[in-house]
Enzyme design. Structure first.
Site, PDB file in Angstrom:
ATOM      1  N   HIS A 272      25.100  18.324 -45.267  1.00 29.44           N
ATOM      2  CA  HIS A 272      25.073  17.044 -45.946  1.00 29.44           C
ATOM      3  C   HIS A 272      25.121  15.722 -45.140  1.00 29.44           C
ATOM      4  O   HIS A 272      24.747  14.641 -45.503  1.00 29.44           O
ATOM      5  CB  HIS A 272      26.086  16.971 -47.155  1.00 29.44           C
ATOM      6  CG  HIS A 272      26.222  18.286 -47.727  1.00 29.44           C
ATOM      7  ND1 HIS A 272      25.262  18.748 -48.658  1.00 29.44           N
ATOM      8  CD2 HIS A 272      27.092  19.207 -48.050  1.00 29.44           C
ATOM      9  CE1 HIS A 272      25.373  19.797 -49.320  1.00 29.44           C
ATOM     10  NE2 HIS A 272      26.518  20.369 -48.585  1.00 29.44           N
TER      11      HIS A 272
ATOM     12  N   HIS B 254      32.527  10.619 -41.563  1.00 28.68           N
ATOM     13  CA  HIS B 254      31.249  11.100 -41.487  1.00 28.68           C
ATOM     14  C   HIS B 254      30.251  10.031 -41.947  1.00 28.68           C
ATOM     15  O   HIS B 254      30.945   8.703 -42.449  1.00 28.68           O
ATOM     16  CB  HIS B 254      31.219  11.937 -42.408  1.00 28.68           C
ATOM     17  CG  HIS B 254      31.495  11.925 -43.791  1.00 28.68           C
ATOM     18  ND1 HIS B 254      32.853  11.902 -44.376  1.00 28.68           N
ATOM     19  CD2 HIS B 254      31.093  11.032 -44.958  1.00 28.68           C
ATOM     20  CE1 HIS B 254      32.803  11.517 -45.628  1.00 28.68           C
ATOM     21  NE2 HIS B 254      31.670  10.861 -45.831  1.00 28.68           N
TER      22      HIS B 254
ATOM     23  N   HIS C 197      26.853   8.076 -44.085  1.00 26.35           N
ATOM     24  CA  HIS C 197      25.579   8.391 -45.044  1.00 26.35           C
ATOM     25  C   HIS C 197      24.435   7.284 -44.522  1.00 26.35           C
ATOM     26  O   HIS C 197      25.091   5.994 -44.415  1.00 26.35           O
ATOM     27  CB  HIS C 197      26.208   7.598 -46.476  1.00 26.35           C
ATOM     28  CG  HIS C 197      27.307   8.780 -47.208  1.00 26.35           C
ATOM     29  ND1 HIS C 197      27.147   9.833 -47.795  1.00 26.35           N
ATOM     30  CD2 HIS C 197      28.586   8.486 -46.585  1.00 26.35           C
ATOM     31  CE1 HIS C 197      28.122  10.520 -47.902  1.00 26.35           C
ATOM     32  NE2 HIS C 197      29.074   9.852 -47.531  1.00 26.35           N
TER      33      HIS C 197
ATOM     34  N   GLU D 283      26.260   3.946 -49.621  1.00 26.79           N
ATOM     35  CA  GLU D 283      26.654   4.536 -50.933  1.00 26.79           C
ATOM     36  C   GLU D 283      27.009   3.340 -51.708  1.00 26.79           C
ATOM     37  O   GLU D 283      26.519   3.113 -52.701  1.00 26.79           O
ATOM     38  CB  GLU D 283      27.677   5.580 -50.616  1.00 26.79           C
ATOM     39  CG  GLU D 283      27.175   6.662 -49.860  1.00 26.79           C
ATOM     40  CD  GLU D 283      27.969   7.921 -50.494  1.00 26.79           C
ATOM     41  OE1 GLU D 283      29.108   8.034 -50.316  1.00 26.79           O
ATOM     42  OE2 GLU D 283      27.169   9.067 -51.049  1.00 26.79           O
TER      43      GLU D 283
ATOM     44  N   HIS E 201      32.296   6.368 -43.370  1.00 24.79           N
ATOM     45  CA  HIS E 201      33.649   6.951 -44.263  1.00 24.79           C
ATOM     46  C   HIS E 201      34.838   7.500 -43.190  1.00 24.79           C
ATOM     47  O   HIS E 201      34.441   8.540 -42.844  1.00 24.79           O
ATOM     48  CB  HIS E 201      33.504   7.716 -45.444  1.00 24.79           C
ATOM     49  CG  HIS E 201      32.600   7.071 -46.453  1.00 24.79           C
ATOM     50  ND1 HIS E 201      31.893   7.805 -47.310  1.00 24.79           N
ATOM     51  CD2 HIS E 201      32.468   5.883 -46.716  1.00 24.79           C
ATOM     52  CE1 HIS E 201      31.357   6.938 -48.403  1.00 24.79           C
ATOM     53  NE2 HIS E 201      31.804   5.774 -47.810  1.00 24.79           N
TER      54      HIS E 201
ATOM     55  N   THR F 252      32.488  11.083 -52.957  1.00 26.97           N
ATOM     56  CA  THR F 252      31.413  10.723 -53.333  1.00 26.97           C
ATOM     57  C   THR F 252      30.368  12.034 -53.259  1.00 26.97           C
ATOM     58  O   THR F 252      29.231  12.149 -53.286  1.00 26.97           O
ATOM     59  CB  THR F 252      30.698   9.571 -52.416  1.00 26.97           C
ATOM     60  OG1 THR F 252      30.567  10.116 -51.010  1.00 26.97           O
ATOM     61  CG2 THR F 252      31.318   8.252 -52.311  1.00 26.97           C
ATOM     62  N   THR F 253      31.181  13.086 -52.942  1.00 23.78           N
ATOM     63  CA  THR F 253      30.201  14.536 -52.887  1.00 23.78           C
ATOM     64  C   THR F 253      31.132  15.327 -53.723  1.00 23.78           C
ATOM     65  O   THR F 253      32.401  15.313 -53.963  1.00 23.78           O
ATOM     66  CB  THR F 253      30.254  15.146 -51.518  1.00 23.78           C
ATOM     67  OG1 THR F 253      31.510  15.073 -51.138  1.00 23.78           O
ATOM     68  CG2 THR F 253      29.571  14.199 -50.555  1.00 23.78           C
TER      69      THR F 253
END
Ligand SMILES: *[C@@H]1O[C@H](CO)[C@@H](O)[C@H](O)[C@H]1NC(C)=O
Ligand SMILES: *[C@@H]1O[C@H](CO)[C@@H](O)[C@H](O)[C@H]1NC(C)=O
Ligand SMILES: *[C@@H]1O[C@H](CO)[C@@H](O)[C@H](O)[C@H]1NC(C)=O
Ligand SMILES: *[C@@H]1O[C@H](CO)[C@@H](O)[C@H](O)[C@H]1NC(C)=O
Ligand SMILES: *[C@@H]1O[C@H](CO)[C@@H](O)[C@H](O)[C@H]1NC(C)=O
Ligand SMILES: *[C@@H]1O[C@H](CO)[C@@H](O)[C@H](O)[C@H]1NC(C)=O
Ligand SMILES: *[C@@H]1O[C@H](CO)[C@@H](O)[C@H](O)[C@H]1NC(C)=O
Ligand SMILES: *[C@@H]1O[C@H](CO)[C@@H](O)[C@H](O)[C@H]1NC(C)=O
Length: 302
Positions: free
Chosen positions: A93, A120, A122, A132, A145, A220-221
């Site tokens: 992801h 990680h 995004h 995000e 993040h 957020t996942t």
């Protein structure tokens, strides 16, 4: 005969649905057309918390943010250890770096010390922005993040403190990111990993982190736990176009698909208040008043 056929159809349909969106099988919007029913709008079916009303990310309206004087600067411990060998992984992801022990944060309006666990990213694609969270509706090309955990987990709100940073495009390469970006080329497939070196406080604008936004939200996942104290910093991190493109072009979700646009869309703010550490608005009008006085004074004197 007809009955038997419809029964078979029903069974096979439910089988498709199950295999497409089984637990652990969630995906992003851009992957959704390939695997039926696994995109963000379906997360709530298998992970009920994802459908609750204190979810992340959100759009931050800076004009509505409420000043909170308890939101003091952060204290960073272990962020400055240089040349550390870190391990970056393609987890299917995102690109994630699990952090060694000894990295901690405190202050920042947090009631206790939080221990860094991982960071990680995004990101978007050449066509689309990738952050995000959004600020006054503006999307940024990428978001970092850094996830921190409370020393003793209660399973409830406040177990996690996530520091979020937005990226902006700049003309020059940010050389502090060289090793990390070079490592992306080695983790194209899921579960691929690579050793790289970095100093955490060089990856972020460590001396310009006084102004930030604070709200209560979630992962957020999936499973979207509503346990996160969110901090979003106003100062952005700068990367060049080529460096941002390295994120777009290096990792894959699967053998057939590049990992791009790995962000969840913004969620409803509901009854939540976003706080800010900055009394900037009041200060800046005061400052402009002061400047006005000085200018008038000088004009009169001359
Ligand atoms: C890191 O910061 C701590 C506390 O501010 C300081 O004592 C230490 O010398 C620093 N280490 C390096 C490598 O700069
Ligand atoms: C790096 O992370 C991967 C995935 O979590 C793990 O399998 C691997 O053992 C780690 N390697 C090192 C050297 O820590
Ligand atoms: C990481 O790579 C460096 C050389 O680039 C090597 O010295 C070190 O042992 C490696 N660490 C691990 C845990 O593999
Ligand atoms: C977050 O929730 C906690 C617990 O309900 C509350 O005490 C705190 O004020 C909230 N913080 C924000 C920023 O809304
Ligand atoms: C999220 O909640 C689930 C179920 O309550 C729990 O098993 C899991 O450890 C939590 N994850 C995190 C990262 O807090
Ligand atoms: C930083 O703050 C300014 C002033 O409130 C705002 O216009 C801007 O959108 C903010 N940027 C970010 C990334 O939060
Ligand atoms: C800037 O970074 C990109 C991506 O890592 C790299 O391909 C390029 O060679 C770098 N340019 C310079 C001038 O170092
Ligand atoms: C990644 O996906 C692209 C298709 O977008 C494919 O051409 C490439 O071979 C894949 N790479 C790997 C390592 O799976």
């Amino acid at each position: 005969m007809m009955k038997c056929f419809s029964l078979a159809l029903l069974v096979s349909l439910s089988l498709i649905k199950d295999s497409a969106a089984a637990e652990g099988d969630w995906c992003y919007e851009i992957q959704g057309h390939q695997t039926l029913g696994c995109g963000p709008r379906f997360w709530g079916e298998h992970y009920p918390t994802c459908a609750k009303n204190h979810q992340s990310p959100i759009n931050v309206l800076t004009k509505k943010a409420v000043f909170d004087k308890a939101l003091k600067p952060f204290h960073f411990k272990g962020y400055n250890i240089t040349g550390r060998h870190l391990n970056i992984t393609n987890n299917g992801h995102s690109a994630q770096v699990d952090l060694p022990t000894g990295i901690e944060i405190s202050g920042g309006g947090l009631s206790e010390t939080y221990i860094a666990a991982q960071f990680h990213f995004h990101w978007g694609s050449d066509e689309f922005y990738g952050s995000e969270h959004t600020v006054d509706g503006e999307k940024y090309p990428m978001e970092l993040h850094i996830v921190h955990k409370r020393k003793t987990s209660t399973g409830g709100f406040g177990d996690l403190a996530v520091l979020g940073f937005f990226y902006e495009e700049t003309a020059k390469n940010n050389t502090e990111y060289n090793s990390l970006i070079e490592s992306l080329g080695h983790i194209s497939t899921k579960d691929g990993y690579k050793n790289f070196s970095a100093t955490l406080d060089k990856l972020i604008p460590i001396n310009e982190l006084k102004v930030y936004y604070r709200y209560n939200g979630s992962l957020t996942t999936p499973p979207c736990n509503e346990t996160v104290i969110w901090t979003l910093f106003n100062t952005t991190i700068k990367l060049s176009k080529l460096q941002l493109q390295a994120f777009h072009n290096s990792l894959n979700f699967t053998e057939k698909q590049r990992m791009v646009e790995n962000f969840r869309p913004v969620q409803k703010r509901s009854d939540r208040i976003v706080y800010t550490s900055s009394s900037q608005v009041i200060l800046s009008s005061f400052q402009s008043l002061l400047i006005c006085f000085i200018v008038s004074f000088l004009t009169i004197m001359s």
